[in-house]
Design a protein around this motif. Structure first.
Motif, short mmCIF file in Angstrom:
data_model
loop_
_atom_site.label_atom_id
_atom_site.label_comp_id
_atom_site.label_asym_id
_atom_site.label_seq_id
_atom_site.Cartn_x
_atom_site.Cartn_y
_atom_site.Cartn_z
N ILE A 69 0.84 -1.20 0.00
CA ILE A 69 0.00 0.00 0.00
C ILE A 69 0.88 1.26 0.00
O ILE A 69 0.60 2.22 -0.71
CB ILE A 69 -0.97 -0.02 1.20
CG1 ILE A 69 -1.94 -1.20 1.04
CG2 ILE A 69 -1.71 1.30 1.34
CD1 ILE A 69 -2.70 -1.56 2.30
N LEU A 70 1.96 1.22 0.78
CA LEU A 70 2.85 2.39 0.81
C LEU A 70 3.45 2.63 -0.58
O LEU A 70 3.61 3.78 -1.01
CB LEU A 70 3.95 2.22 1.86
CG LEU A 70 3.46 2.36 3.30
CD1 LEU A 70 4.58 2.02 4.29
CD2 LEU A 70 2.94 3.78 3.58
N GLY A 71 3.74 1.55 -1.30
CA GLY A 71 4.23 1.66 -2.68
C GLY A 71 3.20 2.37 -3.55
O GLY A 71 3.52 3.25 -4.35
N LYS A 72 1.95 1.99 -3.39
CA LYS A 72 0.87 2.59 -4.20
C LYS A 72 0.69 4.07 -3.83
O LYS A 72 0.51 4.92 -4.72
CB LYS A 72 -0.43 1.80 -3.95
CG LYS A 72 -1.60 2.22 -4.78
CD LYS A 72 -1.36 2.17 -6.26
CE LYS A 72 -1.54 0.80 -6.85
NZ LYS A 72 -1.33 0.75 -8.31
N ILE A 73 0.77 4.39 -2.54
CA ILE A 73 0.62 5.80 -2.13
C ILE A 73 1.76 6.62 -2.75
O ILE A 73 1.56 7.74 -3.21
CB ILE A 73 0.57 5.92 -0.59
CG1 ILE A 73 -0.73 5.29 -0.06
CG2 ILE A 73 0.66 7.38 -0.13
CD1 ILE A 73 -0.84 5.22 1.46
N GLY A 74 2.96 6.03 -2.79
CA GLY A 74 4.11 6.70 -3.43
C GLY A 74 3.81 6.95 -4.90
O GLY A 74 4.05 8.05 -5.42
N GLU A 75 3.27 5.95 -5.57
CA GLU A 75 2.95 6.08 -7.00
C GLU A 75 1.92 7.20 -7.22
O GLU A 75 1.97 7.94 -8.21
CB GLU A 75 2.38 4.73 -7.48
CG GLU A 75 2.10 4.65 -8.95
CD GLU A 75 1.38 3.32 -9.32
OE1 GLU A 75 1.50 2.33 -8.57
OE2 GLU A 75 0.70 3.32 -10.36
N LEU A 76 1.00 7.36 -6.28
CA LEU A 76 -0.05 8.38 -6.44
C LEU A 76 0.51 9.80 -6.44
O LEU A 76 -0.11 10.72 -6.95
CB LEU A 76 -1.12 8.22 -5.36
CG LEU A 76 -1.99 6.96 -5.45
CD1 LEU A 76 -3.03 6.96 -4.35
CD2 LEU A 76 -2.67 6.87 -6.82
N LYS A 77 1.70 9.96 -5.85
CA LYS A 77 2.32 11.29 -5.84
C LYS A 77 2.54 11.75 -7.29
O LYS A 77 2.19 12.87 -7.67
CB LYS A 77 3.65 11.22 -5.08
CG LYS A 77 4.32 12.54 -4.91
CD LYS A 77 5.46 12.45 -3.94
CE LYS A 77 6.01 13.85 -3.75
NZ LYS A 77 7.43 13.90 -3.79
N ARG A 78 3.11 10.84 -8.09
CA ARG A 78 3.37 11.18 -9.51
C ARG A 78 2.06 11.33 -10.28
O ARG A 78 1.91 12.21 -11.11
CB ARG A 78 4.24 10.09 -10.15
CG ARG A 78 5.65 10.06 -9.59
CD ARG A 78 6.53 9.09 -10.36
NE ARG A 78 6.07 7.71 -10.32
CZ ARG A 78 6.27 6.89 -9.27
NH1 ARG A 78 6.94 7.33 -8.22
NH2 ARG A 78 5.83 5.65 -9.29
N VAL A 79 1.09 10.48 -9.98
CA VAL A 79 -0.21 10.56 -10.66
C VAL A 79 -0.83 11.94 -10.42
O VAL A 79 -1.31 12.61 -11.33
CB VAL A 79 -1.15 9.43 -10.17
CG1 VAL A 79 -2.55 9.59 -10.72
CG2 VAL A 79 -0.59 8.06 -10.54
N LYS A 80 -0.77 12.36 -9.16
CA LYS A 80 -1.41 13.63 -8.80
C LYS A 80 -0.69 14.83 -9.44
O LYS A 80 -1.34 15.82 -9.79
CB LYS A 80 -1.41 13.77 -7.28
CG LYS A 80 -2.24 14.93 -6.77
CD LYS A 80 -2.34 14.89 -5.28
CE LYS A 80 -2.98 16.14 -4.76
NZ LYS A 80 -3.17 16.08 -3.32
#
Ligand code: SAM
Ligand code: SF4
Length: 450
Positions: A69-80
């Motif tokens: 989940i922490l990996g996915k939250i990290g990925e969302l930074k770039r998405v946002k």
């Protein structure tokens, strides 16, 4: 103040996506988040990248889930970064556990919704979008456990129905009581009303959810409430199948087993996690039963419901688990002959008593034990499935198989996955089909529709 009407207008053309992790309770919470977002006028996006609102519904029961989940939250930074104005909400057990720490470390998170705030998500989001209210809702309020509103269910015929929230058991390895709070039951009336509404919308199968369904209603000061609830749901016209999870071996009473034996619609599948086969380890886990008591319980289940499928959860490598303790787990698995088992490597959860216990078992030993355990259980599963060959079972059809549209899948009342070729016939999801089994494998059986 933005009214609901204004909000629906403001949300027109806007979309949401829910990234869900963890147990069935989380799936059910996700359906409630989706229901509230759609009430606000958002539509489901096909993919999270372009969604205006992303909800990450988190799990922290094991470290592996948290890492993913922490990996996915990290990925969302770039998405946002590519979608200014996108709102990222992190909800569920990690939000509850880590609160402000999480938002400080990952400033791309706009809103943190703890487990006691699922019902008020719509209001929280409305306030946030109007630049009011806070960003962190992680206080463990005594939330109202009655359900109002809508769920956007993932299935068109099978419905999750939470009957209670939280857990009072404090098994020494488990983080759940700390992040989900104390047990709170919904009233029978509120549950039955939801079931009736779902029946009116075409739902046929109902899974009653709670961390320990056998203590349903104890917070009302009454005993035997779960068996009463099962019988009451069984009587709702249109209900075809009832399942429930999870049962705690310490609290599973004869009244519940009798209800399963006597009620037409309650499925003959008992999911009763035993966790460890050694009474010494069970005591250290604070499970409240011994190996012998667990075996007595299985005997009672089989006395009342001889054809029942019995399934379980098992943890290997609890602190202090010796080779002898582990062999007791293997021998219990052989003795019971479970239909299926969810097997886990013990994961150290900071804040739980077991995390501080001496004798933490090295990872390579835990992995080797898990492999040995899975080999024994796979033999059980295959043997139980082989016993089905030549017999005909009522299957609730789910849909075509992902890799072959000419093969359909569904589940028996005992929750076995069944595949059968369509042979030019048309089936619909939620339809009852009689299937004669001709082939057994470890994870599924195959047959012909009659
Ligand atoms: N309340 C249910 C019960 O007691 O069986 C299930 C809750 S828990 C989300 C599901 C399963 O995760 C448990 O039955 C247990 O086997 C496993 N589990 C919980 N904490 C764990 C931990 N720290 N490490 C490994 N497995 C764990
Ligand atoms: Fe965790 Fe035990 Fe409660 Fe299940 S019963 S949620 S394992 S504390």
């Amino acid at each position: 103040m933005i009214s609901d009407k204004n909000f629906v207008d403001a949300a027109e053309g806007k979309t949401y996506f829910i990234l869900n992790y963890g147990c069935q309770m989380n799936e059910s919470d996700a359906e409630h988040y989706a229901g509230q977002l759609e009430e606000m006028g958002y539509a489901k996006a096909d993919d999270f990248h372009n969604a205006d609102i992303i909800v990450v519904n988190t799990c922290c029961v094991r470290e592996s889930a948290e890492k993913r989940i922490l990996g996915k939250i990290g990925e969302l930074k770039r998405v946002k970064e590519n979608h200014p104005g996108q709102v990222i909400c992190v909800a569920g057990c990690m939000a509850q556990k880590d609160g402000e720490k999480l938002i400080k470390k990952h400033p791309q998170i706009d809103l943190l919704i703890g487990t006691a705030h699922v019902n008020s998500f719509k209001k929280i989001l409305t306030d946030f979008l109007a630049d009011k209210g806070g960003r962190i809702y992680d206080d463990m309020i005594i939330a109202d456990s009655e359900f109002e509103g809508n769920r956007v269910r993932q299935s068109g015929f099978s419905a999750w129905i939470p009957i209670m929230y939280g857990c009072n058991n404090f098994c020494t390895y488990c983080i759940v009581p700390y992040v989900r709070g104390r047990e709170r039951s919904r009233s029978i009336e509120n549950i039955v009303e939801e079931v009736e509404q779902a029946v009116a919308n075409g739902y046929k199968e109902f899974t009653l959810l709670g961390q320990n369904v056998n203590s349903y209603g104890k917070d009302f000061g009454e005993k035997g409430m779960f068996a009463k609830l099962l019988r009451r749901v069984n009587d709702v016209p249109g209900v075809e199948r009832i399942r429930y999870m999870t049962s705690h071996p310490r609290d599973m009473g004869e009244d519940v087993i009798q209800a399963v034996a006597e009620c037409e619609h309650i499925c003959e599948n008992f999911h009763v996690p035993f966790q460890a086969g050694s009474s010494r380890i069970l005591k250290m886990m604070n499970r409240g039963y011994t190996r012998e008591q667990y075996l007595e319980l299985v005997k009672m289940i089989r006395r009342y419901v001889p054809d029942a499928a019995v399934t379980t959860d098992i943890i290997v490598g609890f602190p202090g688990e010796t080779e002898e303790d582990f062999e007791e787990t293997l021998s219990l698995v052989k003795e019971v002959g479970f239909d299926a088992a969810y097997t886990f490597i013990y994961s150290k959860r900071s804040g739980t008593p077991a995390a501080k216990m001496e004798g933490q078992v090295p990872l390579d030993v835990k992995k080797a034990r898990l492999n040995r355990l899975m080999a024994v259980q796979n033999e059980n599963s295959l043997k139980r499935n082989e016993e089905m060959v030549g017999k005909t079972y009522e299957v609730l059809a789910e849909g075509p198989s992902a890799n072959n549209p000419n093969v359909w899948s569904g589940r028996t009342r005992t929750n076995k996955l069944v595949l059968w070729p369509t042979e030019g016939r048309t089936f619909t999801a939620g339809q009852k089909v009689n299937v004669k089994i001709c082939n057994a494998q470890t994870w599924l059986v195959k047959g012909q529709a009659e």
